[in-house]
Design a protein around this motif. Structure first.
Motif, PDB file in Angstrom:
ATOM      1  N   TYR A   1       0.711  -1.286  -0.034  1.00 15.74           N
ATOM      2  CA  TYR A   1      -0.009  -0.069   0.070  1.00 15.74           C
ATOM      3  C   TYR A   1       0.982   1.458  -0.068  1.00 15.74           C
ATOM      4  O   TYR A   1       2.006   1.357   0.565  1.00 15.74           O
ATOM      5  N   VAL A   2       0.438   2.128  -0.666  1.00 16.10           N
ATOM      6  CA  VAL A   2       1.139   3.617  -0.827  1.00 16.10           C
ATOM      7  C   VAL A   2      -0.016   4.595  -0.368  1.00 16.10           C
ATOM      8  O   VAL A   2      -1.263   4.730  -0.988  1.00 16.10           O
ATOM      9  N   PRO A   3       0.547   5.763   0.207  1.00 18.00           N
ATOM     10  CA  PRO A   3      -0.625   6.872   0.590  1.00 18.00           C
ATOM     11  C   PRO A   3      -0.986   7.473  -0.849  1.00 18.00           C
ATOM     12  O   PRO A   3      -0.134   7.712  -1.744  1.00 18.00           O
ATOM     13  N   ARG A   4      -2.473   7.897  -1.057  1.00 14.54           N
ATOM     14  CA  ARG A   4      -2.774   8.575  -2.227  1.00 14.54           C
ATOM     15  C   ARG A   4      -2.361  10.152  -1.989  1.00 14.54           C
ATOM     16  O   ARG A   4      -2.402  10.919  -2.988  1.00 14.54           O
ATOM     17  N   LEU A   5      -2.438  10.569  -0.545  1.00 13.51           N
ATOM     18  CA  LEU A   5      -1.884  11.896  -0.376  1.00 13.51           C
ATOM     19  C   LEU A   5      -0.641  12.019   0.660  1.00 13.51           C
ATOM     20  O   LEU A   5      -0.705  11.158   1.515  1.00 13.51           O
ATOM     21  N   THR A   6       0.016  13.112   0.461  1.00 12.35           N
ATOM     22  CA  THR A   6       1.073  13.173   1.510  1.00 12.35           C
ATOM     23  C   THR A   6       0.410  13.716   2.831  1.00 12.35           C
ATOM     24  O   THR A   6      -0.919  14.096   2.686  1.00 12.35           O
ATOM     25  N   ARG A   7       0.831  13.744   4.152  1.00 14.68           N
ATOM     26  CA  ARG A   7       0.413  14.067   5.340  1.00 14.68           C
ATOM     27  C   ARG A   7       0.011  15.774   5.314  1.00 14.68           C
ATOM     28  O   ARG A   7      -1.014  15.844   5.652  1.00 14.68           O
ATOM     29  N   ALA A   8       0.595  16.230   4.578  1.00 13.06           N
ATOM     30  CA  ALA A   8       0.423  17.822   4.285  1.00 13.06           C
ATOM     31  C   ALA A   8      -0.697  18.001   3.334  1.00 13.06           C
ATOM     32  O   ALA A   8      -1.624  19.000   3.629  1.00 13.06           O
ATOM     33  N   GLU A   9      -0.811  17.010   2.444  1.00 11.58           N
ATOM     34  CA  GLU A   9      -2.009  17.483   1.412  1.00 11.58           C
ATOM     35  C   GLU A   9      -3.340  16.756   2.286  1.00 11.58           C
ATOM     36  O   GLU A   9      -4.159  17.790   2.147  1.00 11.58           O
ATOM     37  N   ALA A  10      -3.120  15.907   3.155  1.00 10.16           N
ATOM     38  CA  ALA A  10      -4.320  15.614   3.935  1.00 10.16           C
ATOM     39  C   ALA A  10      -4.745  16.586   5.054  1.00 10.16           C
ATOM     40  O   ALA A  10      -5.855  16.811   5.281  1.00 10.16           O
TER      41      ALA A  10
END
Length: 120
Positions: A66-75
């Motif tokens: 799994y990989v995140p669709r958004l960075t923490r900053a984008e979230a």
């Protein structure tokens, strides 16, 4: 994180801390919730996060990575946008927020906002 349950947020913290794809076993080994969690519990949470568009997955042997669709900053930015949209008065919310920021945060905002040229 806004819109996530406690375990979902903990899983996303682990996913964001890893550079590259992560398997369920990796997340389970890194999770520190104070509770003993089953592999299937973490797998279900990660699949729920995928369905909610927080994670993407790719086949890696017999398992998924799994990989995140958004960075923490984008979230975080998305969460702030949601709060402003739900506030009923975004201008007032922004003004109150602006009064609460530190000098360093204020300077970051000034640098991030483009200067608009005035037409005369």
């Amino acid at each position: 994180m806004h819109g996530l349950g406690e375990l979902e947020a903990a899983v996303m913290d682990v996913v964001w801390s890893v550079d590259g794809p992560v398997k369920v076993r990796d997340v389970l080994d890194e999770l520190d919730t104070g509770k003993e969690l089953a592999y299937t519990t973490v797998m279900t949470v990660m699949e729920n996060l995928r369905r909610k568009d927080w994670l993407d997955r790719e086949r890696d042997g017999r398992a998924f990575a799994y990989v995140p669709r958004l960075t923490r900053a984008e979230a975080s930015a998305r969460a702030l946008r949601d709060v402003l949209d739900a506030s009923g008065d975004p201008e007032a919310a922004l003004i109150h927020f602006a009064h609460s920021v530190s000098e360093q945060e204020s300077e970051l905002l000034r640098k991030a906002l483009p200067r608009k040229s005035r037409k005369r």
